[in-house]
Write a protein that holds these residues in place. Structure first.
Motif, mmCIF file in Angstrom:
data_model
loop_
_atom_site.group_PDB
_atom_site.id
_atom_site.type_symbol
_atom_site.label_atom_id
_atom_site.label_comp_id
_atom_site.label_asym_id
_atom_site.label_seq_id
_atom_site.Cartn_x
_atom_site.Cartn_y
_atom_site.Cartn_z
ATOM 1 N N ASP A 185 0.777 -1.361 0.116
ATOM 2 C CA ASP A 185 -0.149 0.016 -0.066
ATOM 3 C C ASP A 185 0.720 1.183 0.010
ATOM 4 O O ASP A 185 0.641 2.216 -0.920
ATOM 5 N N ILE A 186 1.821 1.177 1.034
ATOM 6 C CA ILE A 186 2.957 2.405 0.856
ATOM 7 C C ILE A 186 3.530 2.602 -0.253
ATOM 8 O O ILE A 186 3.519 3.733 -0.995
ATOM 9 N N ALA A 187 4.039 1.490 -0.864
ATOM 10 C CA ALA A 187 4.494 1.571 -2.383
ATOM 11 C C ALA A 187 3.588 2.097 -3.513
ATOM 12 O O ALA A 187 4.178 2.891 -4.347
ATOM 13 N N ASP A 188 2.392 1.645 -3.231
ATOM 14 C CA ASP A 188 1.540 2.322 -4.407
ATOM 15 C C ASP A 188 1.171 3.747 -4.160
ATOM 16 O O ASP A 188 1.421 4.445 -5.176
ATOM 17 N N PHE A 189 1.530 4.269 -2.878
ATOM 18 C CA PHE A 189 1.265 5.583 -2.891
ATOM 19 C C PHE A 189 2.515 6.324 -3.333
ATOM 20 O O PHE A 189 2.578 7.383 -3.930
ATOM 21 N N ILE A 190 3.809 5.680 -2.984
ATOM 22 C CA ILE A 190 5.053 6.304 -3.631
ATOM 23 C C ILE A 190 4.974 6.620 -5.245
ATOM 24 O O ILE A 190 5.313 7.406 -5.638
ATOM 25 N N VAL A 191 4.456 5.351 -5.575
ATOM 26 C CA VAL A 191 4.451 5.249 -7.196
ATOM 27 C C VAL A 191 3.504 6.319 -7.872
ATOM 28 O O VAL A 191 3.874 7.105 -8.782
ATOM 29 N N GLU A 192 2.324 6.467 -7.056
ATOM 30 C CA GLU A 192 1.470 7.511 -7.403
ATOM 31 C C GLU A 192 1.926 8.912 -7.443
ATOM 32 O O GLU A 192 1.768 9.733 -8.356
ATOM 33 N N CYS A 193 2.183 9.072 -6.124
ATOM 34 C CA CYS A 193 2.727 10.592 -5.774
ATOM 35 C C CYS A 193 4.105 10.969 -5.634
ATOM 36 O O CYS A 193 4.329 12.064 -5.871
ATOM 37 N N ILE A 194 4.952 10.126 -5.594
ATOM 38 C CA ILE A 194 6.200 10.499 -5.381
ATOM 39 C C ILE A 194 7.359 10.158 -6.644
ATOM 40 O O ILE A 194 7.987 10.950 -7.103
ATOM 41 N N ASP A 195 7.335 8.913 -6.879
ATOM 42 C CA ASP A 195 8.254 8.294 -7.794
ATOM 43 C C ASP A 195 7.559 7.310 -8.718
ATOM 44 O O ASP A 195 7.486 6.200 -8.233
ATOM 45 N N GLU A 196 7.365 7.426 -9.826
ATOM 46 C CA GLU A 196 6.580 6.354 -10.447
ATOM 47 C C GLU A 196 7.521 5.205 -10.807
ATOM 48 O O GLU A 196 6.902 4.289 -11.299
ATOM 49 N N ASN A 197 8.788 5.210 -10.654
ATOM 50 C CA ASN A 197 9.652 4.249 -11.173
ATOM 51 C C ASN A 197 9.856 3.303 -9.839
ATOM 52 O O ASN A 197 10.721 2.493 -10.202
ATOM 53 N N PHE A 198 9.475 3.646 -8.892
ATOM 54 C CA PHE A 198 9.736 2.762 -7.480
ATOM 55 C C PHE A 198 9.019 1.263 -7.825
ATOM 56 O O PHE A 198 7.912 1.019 -8.216
ATOM 57 N N GLY A 199 10.075 0.315 -7.332
ATOM 58 C CA GLY A 199 9.295 -0.976 -7.040
ATOM 59 C C GLY A 199 10.202 -1.657 -6.198
ATOM 60 O O GLY A 199 11.374 -1.592 -6.126
ATOM 61 N N PHE A 200 9.528 -2.643 -5.393
ATOM 62 C CA PHE A 200 10.570 -3.189 -4.353
ATOM 63 C C PHE A 200 11.491 -4.115 -4.812
ATOM 64 O O PHE A 200 12.628 -4.115 -4.557
ATOM 65 N N SER A 201 11.362 -4.778 -6.243
ATOM 66 C CA SER A 201 12.473 -5.462 -6.742
ATOM 67 C C SER A 201 12.910 -4.999 -7.944
ATOM 68 O O SER A 201 13.694 -5.667 -8.635
ATOM 69 N N ARG A 202 12.725 -3.651 -8.334
ATOM 70 C CA ARG A 202 13.255 -3.282 -9.528
ATOM 71 C C ARG A 202 13.014 -1.392 -9.329
ATOM 72 O O ARG A 202 12.231 -1.206 -8.812
ATOM 73 N N TYR A 203 13.895 -0.890 -10.229
ATOM 74 C CA TYR A 203 13.768 0.477 -10.359
ATOM 75 C C TYR A 203 13.859 0.848 -11.771
ATOM 76 O O TYR A 203 14.824 0.588 -12.299
ATOM 77 N N ALA A 204 12.831 1.741 -12.209
ATOM 78 C CA ALA A 204 12.948 2.054 -13.563
ATOM 79 C C ALA A 204 13.241 1.280 -14.463
ATOM 80 O O ALA A 204 13.829 1.289 -15.541
ATOM 81 N N GLU A 205 12.442 0.144 -14.250
ATOM 82 C CA GLU A 205 12.711 -1.182 -15.226
ATOM 83 C C GLU A 205 12.497 -0.921 -16.699
ATOM 84 O O GLU A 205 13.187 -1.460 -17.447
ATOM 85 N N ARG A 206 11.455 -0.148 -17.133
ATOM 86 C CA ARG A 206 11.193 0.159 -18.608
ATOM 87 C C ARG A 206 12.268 0.451 -19.053
ATOM 88 O O ARG A 206 12.274 0.316 -20.291
ATOM 89 N N LEU A 207 13.110 1.459 -18.499
ATOM 90 C CA LEU A 207 14.436 2.082 -19.237
ATOM 91 C C LEU A 207 15.487 0.874 -19.749
ATOM 92 O O LEU A 207 16.038 1.188 -20.466
ATOM 93 N N GLY A 208 15.365 -0.058 -18.853
ATOM 94 C CA GLY A 208 16.283 -1.257 -19.270
ATOM 95 C C GLY A 208 16.068 -2.142 -20.079
ATOM 96 O O GLY A 208 16.668 -3.038 -20.597
ATOM 97 N N ARG A 209 14.463 -2.391 -20.334
ATOM 98 C CA ARG A 209 14.121 -3.363 -21.155
ATOM 99 C C ARG A 209 14.466 -3.097 -22.464
ATOM 100 O O ARG A 209 13.786 -2.252 -23.254
#
Length: 729
Positions: free
Chosen positions: A144-168
């Motif tokens: 839930d907290i991570a969802d808040f961070i993604v929506e409001c603070i940093d859209e690239n956040f994820g527990f096991s990845r960060y800005a993954e789209r840029l690397g794919r």
């Protein structure tokens, strides 16, 4: 001061370190090269998910009216999140066990949308217990907290990845380069502040980033930029799974504004040579599989005549420096097998470098990490296990093999039993026929709790096209053997393989449904087929009915866009396949017709509803396999002699009583045969390194008695074999 700083950039796992830097540090120890390692990901996570971190998260200026209802709810409950966060983290680290009852009271944690997915926790966690229920609830709380961070603070956040789209499949460096020119994000700021602390403390000559996945790539570049700007004398290198697969055709010189070196494949020798060049020792100018910039051009140097180190020479992984006590265990879904990836601290080891099969057409079998197969001896492996237990205090092991070889698994299990070790371990396998009932039982006795393996597309036609070397029937028998031994089984599943029809997708789902319904598969994961540049399909696409879409490669090249001659949009099947699997993993809704999982029309399955059941019906094999190794596992059976009289005839009988962990087995044998069997057991105990064969046992028996086959397949011996007292491998 250390000469090398080894870093895993954000983010990989929460519960255990990604092992690459530990492997490398263990090797560097053998060369007396001083190094320090850090998992930057877990350190950043712990700073974000703390009272101070959440205060920062919730203090950001937000346009509340533009937030989702879920984000507004979390914001309204911010004081509850700040109040509870550190106790939750301590619990997930294993330091606050009494919190479990508070969490399970369902009136302690603030709840947002992630909690909407839980309907019947008592049912879901009936086979896992209160502790795991609490971990699951705390995981939902963190998400839930991570969802808040993604929506409001940093859209690239994820527990096991960060800005993954840029690397794919970033064939061009442009988008990533542009992103790196932006101001650091909220997560970047915490990452770079943490990195700065370590740089000031360690003062390394070179920083080596291990980048295993696309979700680590952006952070590695962001950190490298920071080092170049603030510590220009420090060299920066990158290696790991991402460059090994994606950057083999690197041409863009802008990459070397961030990194001095990018190494490919096994990192031990390349890093040793880089250190040698930096220290002005040995043959200067020698490199192994290394990209660098010379005279303004990207060049690939592989001029060293030294050969890579054997697996027996690379040392034991060294987890020192890593904050092992701070990793957090999470449980995303209520499935005991599925939770192994995120729950518990596992020491990582490898039984064998590469893959002993090395034929699957979707796999990168042309690359060294799979192509070059080299097993490690069981003795060395168990030596390393004992060394890691001493250093880390952990007795759990995850063997991270491409596919652990059955023969080596057997020897490792026997070595563990010989040394009387108490360990827990799991690994990845091929579902091959050598995993007999007896071998699975032996693995269980040594501490094996789970295996994972690729069923891929549950279709015999497509398994042949994949060159998997297994059939669905064989997979069913192997998973049955593991399950009956008490070992959980996870299967990797695939849809959208080249030439796969809609009918085959539906039939594959029916096969999977039956495997779960029979209880011989406990966990699984569907993924859509992706074509990679280094696989047989990627190298010979015409043979598989696909056409790659050509692009100029200057940066990354692994996943290849393609068109399939079938013209089927396979992506539309993904949701239904995953939804049905989620239900099957929880042991429910097997009776629902397959059509009901889909929101579009599908054909009826052509698979008989009892296909898997009937595949498991087999008559006992009464053939003597002379080269089978015989293992006697029981210790100190009790022998009692008596005389049995029947119709006036008396026989000297011996009753043998075997006390097993959970039951007692009693058999009666002719006295002479009973004492012959006891003698064989005593002379060939589990502690004896050399194992006798069934042929040896037969020859020895027939020196004293007649008709070994009648004895071997008799009811008393059958009891011993069924209870694991005698194993034939």
């Amino acid at each position: 001061m250390k000469e090398l700083l080894l870093i895993t950039p954000p983010f990989t796992q929460l519960n255990t370190p990604y092992p690459a830097t530990a492997y490398l540090k263990g090797f560097l120890n053998t060369k007396e090269i001083a190094s320090f390692q850090m998992d930057l990901g877990i350190e950043v996570i712990l700073k974000v998910f703390s009272q101070h971190g959440l205060q920062n998260v919730f203090s950001k200026k937000l346009e509340v009216q533009k937030l989702s209802e879920n984000a507004r709810r979390i914001l309204a409950l911010k004081d509850e999140y700040i109040k509870t966060i550190e106790q939750v983290i301590l619990f997930l680290q294993g330091h606050n066990p009494t919190l479990v009852r508070q969490v399970c009271s369902m009136n302690f944690l603030p709840e947002a949308s992630r909690f909407n997915t839980i309907d019947d926790l008592e049912f879901a966690f009936g086979n896992m217990g209160l502790q795991d229920k609490a971990k699951h609830l705390c995981t939902l709380y963190l998400e839930d907290i991570a969802d808040f961070i993604v929506e409001c603070i940093d859209e690239n956040f994820g527990f096991s990845r960060y800005a993954e789209r840029l690397g794919r499949s970033a064939n061009s460096f442009d988008e990533l380069y542009e992103k790196l020119s932006d101001s650091p994000t909220f997560i970047d700021e915490i990452t770079l502040a943490t990195l700065k602390e370590k740089m000031e403390y360690i003062q390394p000559k070179m920083v080596c980033f291990s980048v295993p996945f696309p979700g680590n790539l952006y952070s590695a570049f962001r950190c490298a930029k920071f080092i170049k700007q603030n510590y220009p004398e420090t060299k920066v290198a990158m290696g790991g799974g991402f460059p090994n697969t994606e950057l083999r055709e690197l041409k863009d010189k802008r990459v070397f504004e961030f990194f001095d070196y990018i190494t490919l494949d096994d990192g031990e020798l390349p890093i040793e040579l880089l250190h040698q060049n930096l220290s002005n020792q040995g043959d200067l100018g020698d490199y192994k599989r290394t990209f660098l910039l010379e005279n303004g051009e990207v060049i690939y140097k592989n001029n060293s005549l030294k050969t890579d180190y054997k697996q027996s020479e690379i040392g034991t992984p060294d987890y020192s420096d890593l904050q092992l006590q701070h990793y957090i265990s999470v449980i995303e879904i209520a499935n005991p097998m599925h939770s192994l990836w995120s729950d518990g601290r596992w020491n990582k080891l490898t039984m064998a470098h590469g893959c002993y099969w090395g034929k699957c057409t979707f796999c990168d079998i042309s690359l060294d990490y799979i192509r070059l197969y080299e097993p490690v001896s069981a003795k060395i492996l168990v030596d390393r296990m004992q060394e890691l237990i001493t250093k880390t205090g952990e007795t759990g092991f995850h063997f991270v093999d491409e596919a652990a070889p059955p023969a080596l698994m057997r020897e490792v299990a026997l070595e563990i039993l010989r040394r009387n070790l108490v360990v827990t371990w799991w690994t990845n396998i091929r579902f091959e026929k050598n995993f007999s009932r007896d071998l699975c039982y032996l693995l269980k006795l040594s501490g094996c709790v789970a295996v994972s393996g690729g069923l891929e597309v549950a279709s015999d036609r497509l398994l042949k096209l994949i060159d998997k070397g297994v059939s669905v029937e064989q997979v069913a028998k192997v998973t049955r053997n593991f399950t009956e031994a008490g070992i959980m089984v996870h299967s990797y599943l695939m849809y959208g393989f080249p030439t796969q029809t809609v009918q085959e997708t539906v039939d594959s789902l029916e096969m999977v449904r039956q495997l779960f319904e029979m209880g011989i598969l406990q966990s699984g994961f569907w993924h859509q087929f992706s074509m990679t540049a280094h696989s047989p399909i990627g190298q010979n696409p015409d043979e598989f009915g696909v056409s790659p879409l050509k692009k100029e490669i200057l940066f990354a090249n692994n996943d290849v866009d393609f068109t399939d001659k079938t013209g089927i949009d396979h992506s539309k099947f993904g949701y239904a396949l995953k939804k049905s699997l989620f239900n099957y993993m929880h042991g429910i809704n097997f009776e629902i017709p397959l059509q009901e999982w889909f929101d579009f029309k599908i054909p009826r399955t052509t698979i008989h509803p009892d296909y898997i059941h009937d595949s498991l019906l087999e008559t006992e094999d009464f053939k003597i396999k002379g080269n089978s190794k015989i293992i006697f596992l029981s210790k100190n059976p009790v022998a009692e002699d008596f005389v049995k009289t029947k119709k006036g005839n008396s026989r000297n009988i011996t009753q043998l009583t075997f006390h097993l962990k959970t039951n007692i087995v009693k058999i009666e044998l002719d006295q002479k045969k009973a004492y012959w069997l006891l003698k064989m057991m005593q002379e060939n105990s589990i502690a004896k390194p050399q194992k006798i064969t069934l042929q040896y046992l037969k020859n020895n028996f027939e020196e004293n008695f007649e008709d070994f086959e009648l004895f071997w397949f008799s009811k008393p011996l059958k009891q011993l074999k069924e209870n694991g007292i005698i194993l034939s491998l």
